[in-house]
Write a protein that holds these residues in place. Sequence first.
Motif, PDB file in Angstrom:
ATOM      1  N   THR A 186       0.474  -1.012   0.238  1.00 50.49           N
ATOM      2  CA  THR A 186      -0.074  -0.261  -0.136  1.00 50.49           C
ATOM      3  C   THR A 186       0.755   0.804   0.623  1.00 50.49           C
ATOM      4  O   THR A 186       2.060   1.103  -0.196  1.00 50.49           O
ATOM      5  CB  THR A 186      -0.407  -0.024   1.414  1.00 50.49           C
ATOM      6  N   ARG A 187       0.383   2.324   0.174  1.00 52.88           N
ATOM      7  CA  ARG A 187       1.237   3.644   0.437  1.00 52.88           C
ATOM      8  C   ARG A 187       2.131   3.834   1.723  1.00 52.88           C
ATOM      9  O   ARG A 187       3.169   4.856   1.028  1.00 52.88           O
ATOM     10  CB  ARG A 187       0.207   5.247   0.801  1.00 52.88           C
ATOM     11  N   THR A 220      -6.593  -2.168   7.203  1.00 50.25           N
ATOM     12  CA  THR A 220      -7.273  -1.042   7.403  1.00 50.25           C
ATOM     13  C   THR A 220      -8.496  -1.383   5.961  1.00 50.25           C
ATOM     14  O   THR A 220      -8.607  -2.448   5.520  1.00 50.25           O
ATOM     15  CB  THR A 220      -6.844  -0.302   5.633  1.00 50.25           C
ATOM     16  N   ARG A 221      -9.781  -0.480   6.265  1.00 52.26           N
ATOM     17  CA  ARG A 221     -10.773  -0.814   5.152  1.00 52.26           C
ATOM     18  C   ARG A 221      -9.690  -1.429   3.293  1.00 52.26           C
ATOM     19  O   ARG A 221      -9.166  -0.789   3.438  1.00 52.26           O
ATOM     20  CB  ARG A 221     -11.469   0.040   5.098  1.00 52.26           C
ATOM     21  N   HIS A 224      -8.269   8.353   9.878  1.00 53.26           N
ATOM     22  CA  HIS A 224      -9.305   7.684   9.834  1.00 53.26           C
ATOM     23  C   HIS A 224      -8.587   5.942   9.133  1.00 53.26           C
ATOM     24  O   HIS A 224      -9.199   5.416   8.108  1.00 53.26           O
ATOM     25  CB  HIS A 224      -9.671   8.216   7.539  1.00 53.26           C
ATOM     26  N   GLY A 225      -7.884   5.712   9.856  1.00 51.93           N
ATOM     27  CA  GLY A 225      -7.280   4.635  10.086  1.00 51.93           C
ATOM     28  C   GLY A 225      -6.761   3.758   8.539  1.00 51.93           C
ATOM     29  O   GLY A 225      -6.789   3.052   8.151  1.00 51.93           O
ATOM     30  N   LYS A 226      -5.865   4.788   8.040  1.00 47.48           N
ATOM     31  CA  LYS A 226      -5.461   5.049   6.851  1.00 47.48           C
ATOM     32  C   LYS A 226      -3.494   4.446   6.718  1.00 47.48           C
ATOM     33  O   LYS A 226      -3.232   4.703   8.217  1.00 47.48           O
ATOM     34  CB  LYS A 226      -5.741   5.880   5.354  1.00 47.48           C
ATOM     35  N   VAL A 227      -2.656   4.106   6.149  1.00 48.21           N
ATOM     36  CA  VAL A 227      -1.303   4.283   6.171  1.00 48.21           C
ATOM     37  C   VAL A 227      -1.024   5.119   5.034  1.00 48.21           C
ATOM     38  O   VAL A 227      -1.930   4.728   4.345  1.00 48.21           O
ATOM     39  CB  VAL A 227      -1.585   2.445   6.220  1.00 48.21           C
ATOM     40  N   PRO A 228       0.202   5.452   5.208  1.00 49.26           N
ATOM     41  CA  PRO A 228       1.190   5.366   6.566  1.00 49.26           C
ATOM     42  C   PRO A 228       0.270   6.358   7.354  1.00 49.26           C
ATOM     43  O   PRO A 228       0.063   7.444   7.292  1.00 49.26           O
ATOM     44  CB  PRO A 228       2.219   5.517   5.538  1.00 49.26           C
ATOM     45  N   GLU A 287      -1.011  10.743   6.785  1.00 50.76           N
ATOM     46  CA  GLU A 287      -0.358  11.417   5.633  1.00 50.76           C
ATOM     47  C   GLU A 287       1.004  11.947   5.575  1.00 50.76           C
ATOM     48  O   GLU A 287       1.980  12.426   5.658  1.00 50.76           O
ATOM     49  CB  GLU A 287      -1.403  12.782   5.243  1.00 50.76           C
ATOM     50  N   SER A 288       0.833  11.437   3.779  1.00 52.74           N
ATOM     51  CA  SER A 288       2.081  10.622   3.254  1.00 52.74           C
ATOM     52  C   SER A 288       3.426  11.787   3.070  1.00 52.74           C
ATOM     53  O   SER A 288       4.045  12.234   4.011  1.00 52.74           O
ATOM     54  CB  SER A 288       2.046  10.069   2.312  1.00 52.74           C
TER      55      SER A 288
HETATM   56  N1  LIG Z   1      -3.335  10.664   2.211  1.00 52.30           N
HETATM   57  C1  LIG Z   1      -3.755   9.956   2.134  1.00 52.30           C
HETATM   58  C2  LIG Z   1      -3.639   7.991   1.788  1.00 52.30           C
HETATM   59  C3  LIG Z   1      -3.465   7.231   2.181  1.00 52.30           C
HETATM   60  C4  LIG Z   1      -4.587   5.955   1.424  1.00 52.30           C
HETATM   61  O1  LIG Z   1      -5.080   5.865   1.412  1.00 52.30           O
HETATM   62  N2  LIG Z   1      -3.850   4.443   2.083  1.00 52.30           N
HETATM   63  C5  LIG Z   1      -5.179   3.744   1.230  1.00 52.30           C
HETATM   64  C6  LIG Z   1      -4.013   2.305   1.591  1.00 52.30           C
HETATM   65  S1  LIG Z   1      -2.858   2.487  -0.181  1.00 52.30           S
HETATM   66  C7  LIG Z   1      -5.437   3.283   3.206  1.00 52.30           C
HETATM   67  O2  LIG Z   1      -4.835   3.581   4.006  1.00 52.30           O
HETATM   68  N3  LIG Z   1      -6.893   3.332   2.428  1.00 52.30           N
HETATM   69  C8  LIG Z   1      -7.214   2.480   3.910  1.00 52.30           C
HETATM   70  C9  LIG Z   1      -8.269   3.339   3.530  1.00 52.30           C
HETATM   71  O3  LIG Z   1      -9.081   4.392   2.936  1.00 52.30           O
HETATM   72  O4  LIG Z   1      -9.460   3.417   5.100  1.00 52.30           O
HETATM   73  C10 LIG Z   1      -1.800   9.705   2.305  1.00 52.30           C
HETATM   74  O5  LIG Z   1      -1.301  10.524   0.851  1.00 52.30           O
HETATM   75  O6  LIG Z   1      -1.195   9.509   3.346  1.00 52.30           O
END
Ligand SMILES: N[C@@H](CCC(=O)N[C@@H](CS)C(=O)NCC(=O)O)C(=O)O
Length: 198
Positions: free
Chosen positions: A10-11, A33-34, A50-54, A65-66
């Motif tokens: 993933t990111r 993650t979702r 939002h539970g995203k990575v990284p 946020e990246s």
């Molecule tokens: N804006 C965020 C985007 C991060 C993102 O969307 N990561 C994806 C993985 S590639 C994720 O965690 N998705 C899970 C979700 O959207 O809940 C960044 O640039 O760090």
Amino acid sequence: MITLFHRPRTRSSRFIFLLEELEAPYQIRLVTTRTRDGSGQIDPANPHPHGKVPAISDDGGIVFESAAVALYLTDKFPKNHLGPLPGEPQRGAYLSWLAYYAGVVEPAFVSKFMKYDVPVGTAGWVPVEEVMPVITRQLASGPYLLGERFSAADVLYGTSFALFANSPLLAKSQVIDDYAQRVVSRPAAARAQARDNG
Ligand SMILES: N[C@@H](CCC(=O)N[C@@H](CS)C(=O)NCC(=O)O)C(=O)O
């Protein structure tokens, strides 16, 4: 010690690449993650809002946020010169390319993927077809976005373009292909790949 909240492929994968480039002390904390198919869940251990990575934690301080994570890490670990520091001539350019990635490049590609027409003049970003000539022109003056100097901005852009290499989202371009290859063929990228599963 940096903790990287990470899900493989993933990111967050490119932040293992960056941490390897920086020779920073880090550990990987795998999280869920979702996902697009609805199979994944937000991991309560992940501090991203939002539970995203990284996301990273640095002795309890959280960065998400990246673009922010990239800037934080290159400021904190300057030894290998992966990002111009305050006072260096290329600092402004570096910040601009990081912000442009988050605010224009990613939304442009997602708009194209979703087949949305970008409401030019209203949206804060522009179509991919306006973005790519800007990046290609920039790469005419050197192998990297900051000319001769490889930076964390290239980790973001180069890994994205490598991912899209055979995608209809990205028009074929020798300049962009060569750039993406230059970035992902670095030894730190291979070391990161070997650690991607944690
Ligand atoms: N804006 C965020 C985007 C991060 C993102 O969307 N990561 C994806 C993985 S590639 C994720 O965690 N998705 C899970 C979700 O959207 O809940 C960044 O640039 O760090």
